[in-house]
Design an enzyme around this catalytic site. Sequence first.
Site, PDB file in Angstrom:
ATOM      1  N   ARG A   1     -12.715  -1.417  -2.266  1.00 57.97           N
ATOM      2  CA  ARG A   1     -12.247  -0.540  -1.090  1.00 57.97           C
ATOM      3  C   ARG A   1     -10.848   0.128  -1.652  1.00 57.97           C
ATOM      4  O   ARG A   1     -10.691   1.167  -1.069  1.00 57.97           O
ATOM      5  CB  ARG A   1     -11.925  -1.314   0.005  1.00 57.97           C
ATOM      6  CG  ARG A   1     -10.786  -2.401  -0.031  1.00 57.97           C
ATOM      7  CD  ARG A   1     -10.981  -3.490   1.050  1.00 57.97           C
ATOM      8  NE  ARG A   1     -12.277  -4.438   0.644  1.00 57.97           N
ATOM      9  CZ  ARG A   1     -12.600  -5.259   1.359  1.00 57.97           C
ATOM     10  NH1 ARG A   1     -11.966  -5.593   2.493  1.00 57.97           N
ATOM     11  NH2 ARG A   1     -13.733  -6.023   1.261  1.00 57.97           N
ATOM     12  N   LYS A  11     -13.335 -14.902  -9.350  1.00 59.11           N
ATOM     13  CA  LYS A  11     -14.550 -15.490  -8.732  1.00 59.11           C
ATOM     14  C   LYS A  11     -15.174 -16.606  -9.510  1.00 59.11           C
ATOM     15  O   LYS A  11     -14.732 -16.965 -10.512  1.00 59.11           O
ATOM     16  CB  LYS A  11     -15.823 -14.298  -9.110  1.00 59.11           C
ATOM     17  CG  LYS A  11     -15.518 -13.148  -8.442  1.00 59.11           C
ATOM     18  CD  LYS A  11     -16.565 -12.004  -8.569  1.00 59.11           C
ATOM     19  CE  LYS A  11     -16.660 -10.557  -8.042  1.00 59.11           C
ATOM     20  NZ  LYS A  11     -16.899 -10.742  -6.488  1.00 59.11           N
TER      21      LYS A  11
END
Length: 499
Positions: A351, A277
Site C-alpha cells: 500500500r 514473514k
Amino acid sequence: MTKLTKVTFVKSGAPKAGVAVLLAGEGLTLGAATSELLGGLAGGLERAASIGGFTGKKLTTLDLIAPAGLELDRVILVGLGNVAELAEEDWLKLGGSVQALLKGAKADRATLLLDVAGDEPVSAEDAATIAMGAKLRSYVFDTYKTKKADDEAPTATKLEIAVDDVKAAKKAWSACEGVANGVCLARDLVNLPPNDLGPVEFAKTASGLEKLGVEVEILTEKEIKKLKMGALLGVAQGSVRPPRLAIMRWNGGKKGEAPLAFVGKGVVFDTGGISLKPGAGMDEMKGDMGGAAAVTGLMHALAARKAKANVIGVIGLVENMPDANAYRPGDILTAMSGTTIEILNTDAEGRLVLADALWYTQDRFKPAFMIDLATLTGAVLVALGHVNAGVFSNNDELAERLDAAGKASGETVWRLPLSKDYDKLIDTPNADVKNTGGRTAGSITAAQFLQRFANDVPWAHLDIAGMAFGPAKNEINQSWATGYGVRLLDRLVADFYEA
C-alpha cells in the site's frame, strides 16, 4: 519461453487425415458435416458412444484411435451439452479442454471441425475464443528445467480450426491472440524467480512493449527521490536493488481524451522486511508483483489488438528486504502527496508503493479513472478464496462495470465495502495515518488507506492476492501463475471505453 499452440483457421470441411476433433451436443446431436464424416465409421457412432458412455454432455470426451472405416488416425469427440446455452466462458474452456486432449494424445497437429447441430454456425468470435482457450492451456513454464523426461517434453501443437467464415475468424483471432499473449506475459513475470527479476529487470521487460507502439518511460531512483516518493522509497531502502517506476502509455483514442489509468503493485520479492514473514511459503512472495504483471500484460494486450482508447499503465517496482538500512516499525514516512504515514508493520508495504504510484498517476495524467491491482492482503484470501478478487471503489458505475467485465470474461470480482467508520482503524495520534489497522477488516482498511491517494478521481482497488497465483488448475491454466486481471481489464476497456 513457452512453446504455445499455433492456431490457424481453414475453410470448414471434414478432415481427411491425421487427428480430427469433432463436436457433439447432448443426446449425440451432430452438425451436418460431422454426421456425414462419421457416417463411414464402422458400426456407427452410436455403438462406440454406448460402449464409451458418451452422450455429448459438456466437456465429456470419446477418443477413437484408428477408427475403422475412416482414414483418420484418431477421432476425438468433445461434448458441448446444450449448444443454445453456451456462453463465452464455455467456448474458452472448450478450447482449453481440446488442447489438453491433444497434449495427452501427443498430437503435433490436429483439426477441430466447428460444426454443430442447428441452423446457426459457430460465430467467428466464439471460434477465436476457442483458440484463446487452447493457447492459454498450452502455456508451460519450464524455462529452468535443463532435462525433461519424454512425458514432460512439450508438444508444439499446430491446431487448425475449420470454420465457415475464415476471414472473420482470423480478424477476431488477431485481437484475441494479443490478449492471450498478454496473459502469458503476465504469467511469465509472476513465475520468474526473484534472482532473475528485480526492479531493473522488470522495468526492462516493460520497455520491451515499445515494439508494439507503447510509449515507455522508466524513472530511476534519482528521479523518484526528486518526486519525493517517500513511501515507495521507504520500502525500497532495505534492498541493494534500486527501485523503478515504469510508465507505459498507449495512445489509441482521441487526441486530448483523458486516459484510463491502471496502477500495479510491483514488489518483486517480499520478505516482510523487519516484520519478517514466516519461512514456510515465503518462496511464493516472488509473486507479490502480480498486480504489476497484470498491468504490463494488459498494456501488451491493448497495444497488440490496437485498442481505440488512451491508456496509462504505471507500476511501482521495489524489493522489500530486512537489511540494516531497511525501514522499521515506528518510522514515519512522508508520501509524495505530503501525507505522513506511521509504520506499524513493514509487511504492509504494498500500500505504500501504491500510495505514491496512485498520487503520481492522478497528479500527472488527470485520468478518467484509476484502477489499481495488488496482491495486497491475506485477508481477502480468507474472505473470498481463489474464486473472486476483492473490489473496492469510490464510484458505483466503475464498480458495476468491473463486475460486468468479470462475469463476461470469467475473471470475477466481488465488491467489498468502504466507509468512514473503517478509517478509525487506521487513525494514529502520531501521523496522518498508519499503514495497518490490525487483523480485523484487513482488506478493507488497506483499501481505505489507498483511497486517500486517489484524490477524488473515480477509482477502484482490486485485491488479487487469491487470484494471481496458486489457485486450483483449470481448463485454461495449468501454471502456478494465472495472469489474472489481463482479460478482465481488457474486457472492461473493450466493452465500456473504446470508441
